[in-house]
Every structure is written in C-alpha cells, then in structure tokens.
Enzyme design. Structure first.
Site, PDB file in Angstrom:
ATOM      1  CB  CYS A 113      -0.821  -0.087   1.438  1.00 24.96           C
ATOM      2  SG  CYS A 113      -1.900  -1.465   1.815  1.00 24.96           S
ATOM      3  CG  HIS A 254      -3.626   2.863   2.302  1.00 22.65           C
ATOM      4  ND1 HIS A 254      -4.026   2.727   1.939  1.00 22.65           N
ATOM      5  CD2 HIS A 254      -3.026   1.865   3.255  1.00 22.65           C
ATOM      6  CE1 HIS A 254      -4.239   1.561   1.476  1.00 22.65           C
ATOM      7  NE2 HIS A 254      -4.029   1.277   2.473  1.00 22.65           N
ATOM      8  CG  ASN A 284      -6.307  -0.553   1.173  1.00 26.66           C
ATOM      9  OD1 ASN A 284      -5.971  -0.495   0.229  1.00 26.66           O
ATOM     10  ND2 ASN A 284      -5.667  -1.765   2.519  1.00 26.66           N
TER      11      ASN A 284
HETATM   12  N1  COA Z   1     -17.895  -9.588   9.580  1.00 23.51           N
HETATM   13  C1  COA Z   1     -18.432  -9.644  10.343  1.00 23.51           C
HETATM   14  N2  COA Z   1     -17.766 -10.535  11.486  1.00 23.51           N
HETATM   15  C2  COA Z   1     -16.617 -10.293  11.107  1.00 23.51           C
HETATM   16  C3  COA Z   1     -15.540 -10.139  10.112  1.00 23.51           C
HETATM   17  C4  COA Z   1     -16.549  -9.666   8.280  1.00 23.51           C
HETATM   18  N3  COA Z   1     -16.108  -9.100   7.725  1.00 23.51           N
HETATM   19  N4  COA Z   1     -14.176  -9.707   9.601  1.00 23.51           N
HETATM   20  C5  COA Z   1     -13.837 -10.126  11.227  1.00 23.51           C
HETATM   21  N5  COA Z   1     -15.064 -10.640  11.542  1.00 23.51           N
HETATM   22  C6  COA Z   1     -15.595 -10.509  13.252  1.00 23.51           C
HETATM   23  C7  COA Z   1     -13.917 -12.076  13.465  1.00 23.51           C
HETATM   24  O1  COA Z   1     -14.454 -13.487  13.229  1.00 23.51           O
HETATM   25  C8  COA Z   1     -14.280 -11.324  14.984  1.00 23.51           C
HETATM   26  O2  COA Z   1     -15.162 -12.068  15.929  1.00 23.51           O
HETATM   27  P1  COA Z   1     -14.700 -13.119  17.207  1.00 23.51           P
HETATM   28  O3  COA Z   1     -14.200 -11.919  17.937  1.00 23.51           O
HETATM   29  O4  COA Z   1     -15.683 -14.037  17.680  1.00 23.51           O
HETATM   30  O5  COA Z   1     -13.136 -13.985  17.482  1.00 23.51           O
HETATM   31  C9  COA Z   1     -14.454  -9.932  15.349  1.00 23.51           C
HETATM   32  O6  COA Z   1     -15.337  -9.279  14.004  1.00 23.51           O
HETATM   33  C10 COA Z   1     -12.586  -8.821  15.697  1.00 23.51           C
HETATM   34  O7  COA Z   1     -12.546  -9.659  14.391  1.00 23.51           O
HETATM   35  P2  COA Z   1     -10.773  -8.305  14.546  1.00 23.51           P
HETATM   36  O8  COA Z   1     -10.372  -9.177  12.678  1.00 23.51           O
HETATM   37  O9  COA Z   1     -10.522  -8.371  16.214  1.00 23.51           O
HETATM   38  O10 COA Z   1     -11.235  -6.742  14.456  1.00 23.51           O
HETATM   39  P3  COA Z   1     -10.745  -6.178  13.483  1.00 23.51           P
HETATM   40  O11 COA Z   1     -11.862  -4.572  14.770  1.00 23.51           O
HETATM   41  O12 COA Z   1      -9.729  -5.608  14.084  1.00 23.51           O
HETATM   42  O13 COA Z   1     -11.128  -5.442  12.681  1.00 23.51           O
HETATM   43  C11 COA Z   1     -10.227  -5.441   9.791  1.00 23.51           C
HETATM   44  C12 COA Z   1     -10.957  -6.496  11.100  1.00 23.51           C
HETATM   45  C13 COA Z   1      -9.360  -6.092   9.121  1.00 23.51           C
HETATM   46  C14 COA Z   1     -11.166  -4.444   9.522  1.00 23.51           C
HETATM   47  C15 COA Z   1      -9.001  -4.308  11.047  1.00 23.51           C
HETATM   48  O14 COA Z   1      -8.181  -5.560  11.488  1.00 23.51           O
HETATM   49  C16 COA Z   1      -8.252  -3.681  10.376  1.00 23.51           C
HETATM   50  O15 COA Z   1      -8.952  -2.985   9.355  1.00 23.51           O
HETATM   51  N6  COA Z   1      -7.000  -3.563   9.883  1.00 23.51           N
HETATM   52  C17 COA Z   1      -6.232  -3.167   9.066  1.00 23.51           C
HETATM   53  C18 COA Z   1      -6.219  -3.442   8.114  1.00 23.51           C
HETATM   54  C19 COA Z   1      -4.991  -2.388   6.937  1.00 23.51           C
HETATM   55  O16 COA Z   1      -5.198  -1.459   6.584  1.00 23.51           O
HETATM   56  N7  COA Z   1      -4.209  -3.270   5.953  1.00 23.51           N
HETATM   57  C20 COA Z   1      -3.541  -3.690   4.870  1.00 23.51           C
HETATM   58  C21 COA Z   1      -1.968  -2.157   5.597  1.00 23.51           C
HETATM   59  S1  COA Z   1      -2.646  -1.617   4.260  1.00 23.51           S
END
Ligand code: COA
Length: 327
Positions: A113, A254, A284
């Site tokens: 990214c 970003h 993204n």
């Molecule tokens: N719909 C519903 N629930 C979802 C889900 C979806 N699409 N994706 C994940 N979950 C659930 C998980 O299974 C987890 O459930 P659990 O608590 O029962 O295990 C819960 O939501 C929390 O998951 P978690 O991964 O901790 O969520 P989060 O708040 O961190 O959000 C992202 C997930 C991916 C949105 C977030 O971590 C993120 O944006 N990270 C950075 C991404 C990024 O910038 N990536 C590239 C770099 S550029």
C-alpha cells in the site's frame, strides 16, 4: 536544489461495483459491521480480462492530458504494484509497450500500500539529481486477483484501481517539500501471500492449498502498526519541511480503514474536514489509494494551488511513507 512536483494526475476505477449487500450473500457479514469497522460501503472490481496495466493505461491517458506532456517525453516509468500482469516482464514494461513510451527506462516497486509513495521518492531523487526530466509514477492494483472471497476478515476490504502521476521539475516554490519512506521486514508475516514465490512455488497441481496464493492478514496487528507509523511518518515530513501540523490544508491518507484514518488525523490534531476520504466508495486499493485520492481531490477542487497537502501510507512488508507537497 531542484524540486520535483506532480505536473499531471489521472486515475481509473473499473465499472463493476461490489456493495456490502453483495458481501452479505458471499460471506457471513453485515453492512452494519463493515461500515462501522472499516468505513467501506462499496468497492470496484476489474473484469477478468482487465489487467492491472490496462487500468494504468487509462489512468495515464488522463495524466498526460492534465500535464500537457506527450508520451515520448517520459524518461522513466515506475509502477508500484503487488498485482502485476506477469512476474516477468515487469508491469512497467507492459505499460511502456501499451502507451508507446519508447524513450523511457522502467521499473516496478513492491511496497504494497506504500508503493506509490515509494515510487514518488525514487522519482523525486531522479528529478533532483537532474538524471531524468519527466517520470510517470503509478500506484495500481487488481487486488481482486489475490483476494480470498471466503475470508470475511479480508475480502470486504479490497478494491481495484489505478492512479498515475507525471513528475517533473518545479519552477516555483510548489512541489515536494519533504518525503520519507521506511520498512520493517521483521513483521513480514502480518500481511503476506504465502505461496507463489521461490519459497513455496504455487503450481496449481493440488500440492499447495490454492488459498495460500491469496492475501493473508493479521488485521488487528496491522492496524496497530499502521496507526503508529502513519502518524510518525506524517510528523516527520511536516517537521523536515519546517512546518507544523496546523499548516496542513489537506491530509490525503491511504484509504485502508476509517478508524486508522481518524486516529492519524487525531495524532496530528487535524479536524476531519481537513481529511480527504473516498474509502466508502473504493475500499482499500493498496498502491492505487493515494494517487486515486489525490486525483479526485484535485478534480473536486479540494486541493488548490498553494495548499499544503500531506500524503501518508502504510502497507505489507511492513512498509510506510509520507510526502508533503506545496501544491
Ligand atoms: N463481518 C463480520 N464479522 C467479522 C468480519 C466481517 N467481515 N471480519 C471479521 N469479523 C469478526 C472476527 O471473526 C472477530 O470475531 P470474534 O471476536 O468472534 O473472533 C471479530 O469480527 C473481530 O475481529 P478483528 O479482526 O479483531 O476485527 P477488527 O476490529 O480488527 O477489524 C479489520 C478487522 C480487518 C477491519 C481491521 O483489523 C483492519 O482494518 N486492519 C487493518 C487493515 C489494513 O489496514 N490492512 C492493510 C494495510 S494497508
């Protein structure tokens, strides 16, 4: 010292839109979860026959028109991407062929990214040294080609797009005031594609799980590093330019997650009306994110001549970078 500036911008997004409602039919998720956890409402997905280089060509045509530069004037093509058309040759060679950029050298940059800001920093150095006069920098991705549409924690995030910028020499006080790039390879496994390289070749004969050729991410860990490094990098370029955060007219971050963007703005003390957002429409788009947002911000009149504009990105590697412009 010669200062580099963006003299033309263009972007392209594919026609097809995948909404959060569409994802409710693909994986166990909800519009409410996706919007509240990411800020994303829809993303654009390329046609199967549409390569990343095709999106670059469309973006470049707009950039040429806005810069008033002819293709034969380009000395160097730099393509930031993790989804090139082929492993060999480089995507920048394919773009060169498609656009007839026959006076140019070419190179691809793999910085996820942060690929566009990495490309911009290389372009800036070549312009400053006087080696090249006109450089075409891309950030472009067909992330749908490396997305696992059974993994709800990643598939809802990504979209396809391309952005192009033509870089030349500044004749006034506008241009790149400061730019910074950095990596930390110790955290390589937080965001990766396990198979497909020499480490674990993907041959498609059943010996390697096909899912290993798709993106894997430890989202909440990536999130923490993104918040920290985007804030640090942004403050660093502002300080290097001898400015303070309150002098920034527009932050163009970003577009990975609305919560990361809000945390970065808060770290800089910037109100959200000084932050450019299009994450709700495109998700993204990795390396394409910043040039796409810059292009739209300029076309919408959100960036005007003389404005102080801050770009900041973070991605797999880990890699990150920030750039400060006087527009
Ligand atoms: N719909 C519903 N629930 C979802 C889900 C979806 N699409 N994706 C994940 N979950 C659930 C998980 O299974 C987890 O459930 P659990 O608590 O029962 O295990 C819960 O939501 C929390 O998951 P978690 O991964 O901790 O969520 P989060 O708040 O961190 O959000 C992202 C997930 C991916 C949105 C977030 O971590 C993120 O944006 N990270 C950075 C991404 C990024 O910038 N990536 C590239 C770099 S550029």
């Amino acid at each position: 010292m010669i200062r580099a500036k963006i003299i033309g911008l263009g972007s392209y997004v594919p026609e097809r839109v995948l909404t959060n409602d569409d994802f409710e039919k693909i994986v166990e998720t909800s519009n409410e979860w996706i919007v509240s956890r990411t800020g994303i409402m829809e993303r654009h997905i390329a046609r199967p026959d549409e390569d990343t280089s095709d999106m670059c060509v469309a973006a470049a045509r707009e950039a040429f028109a806005s810069a008033g530069v002819a293709p034969e004037e380009i000395d160097l093509v730099i393509a930031g991407t993790v989804t090139p058309d082929f492993r060999v040759p480089s995507m920048s060679c394919i773009i060169q062929k498609k656009l007839g950029l026959l006076n140019a050298a070419t190179m691809d940059i793999v910085a996820a990214c942060a690929g566009f800001i990495h490309g911009l920093s290389v372009a800036q150095a070549y312009i400053a040294s006087g080696t090249f006069k006109r450089i075409l920098v891309f950030g472009a991705e067909k992330l749908s080609s490396i997305t696992d549409y059974t993994d709800r924690s990643t598939c809802i995030l990504f979209g396809d797009a391309a952005g192009a910028a033509i870089i030349g020499k500044s004749d006034d006080d506008s241009g790149i005031l400061a730019i910074h790039i950095k990596s930390d390879g110790r955290y390589d496994e937080l965001l990766n594609i396990p198979a497909g390289g020499t480490h674990l070749p993907y041959v498609g004969n059943g010996s390697v799980d096909p899912k290993l050729s798709k993106l894997h991410m430890k989202g909440n860990e990536v999130f923490k590093y993104a918040v920290r490094h985007m804030g640090d990098a942004a403050l660093r370029v502002i300080t290097e330019a001898g400015l303070t955060p309150d002098q920034v007219d527009l932050l163009v971050p970003h577009q990975a997650n609305i919560r990361i963007i809000k945390a970065t703005a808060a770290r800089l003390g910037l109100p959200m009306d000084k932050v450019y957002l299009n994450i709700e429409k495109y998700g993204n788009t990795s390396a394409a994110s910043i040039p796409l947002a810059l292009d739209h911000a300029v076309r919408e009149g959100r960036i005007k001549k003389g404005d102080i504009v801050l770009g900041v990105a973070f991605g797999g590697g880990l890699t990150w970078g920030a750039v400060l412009f006087r527009w």
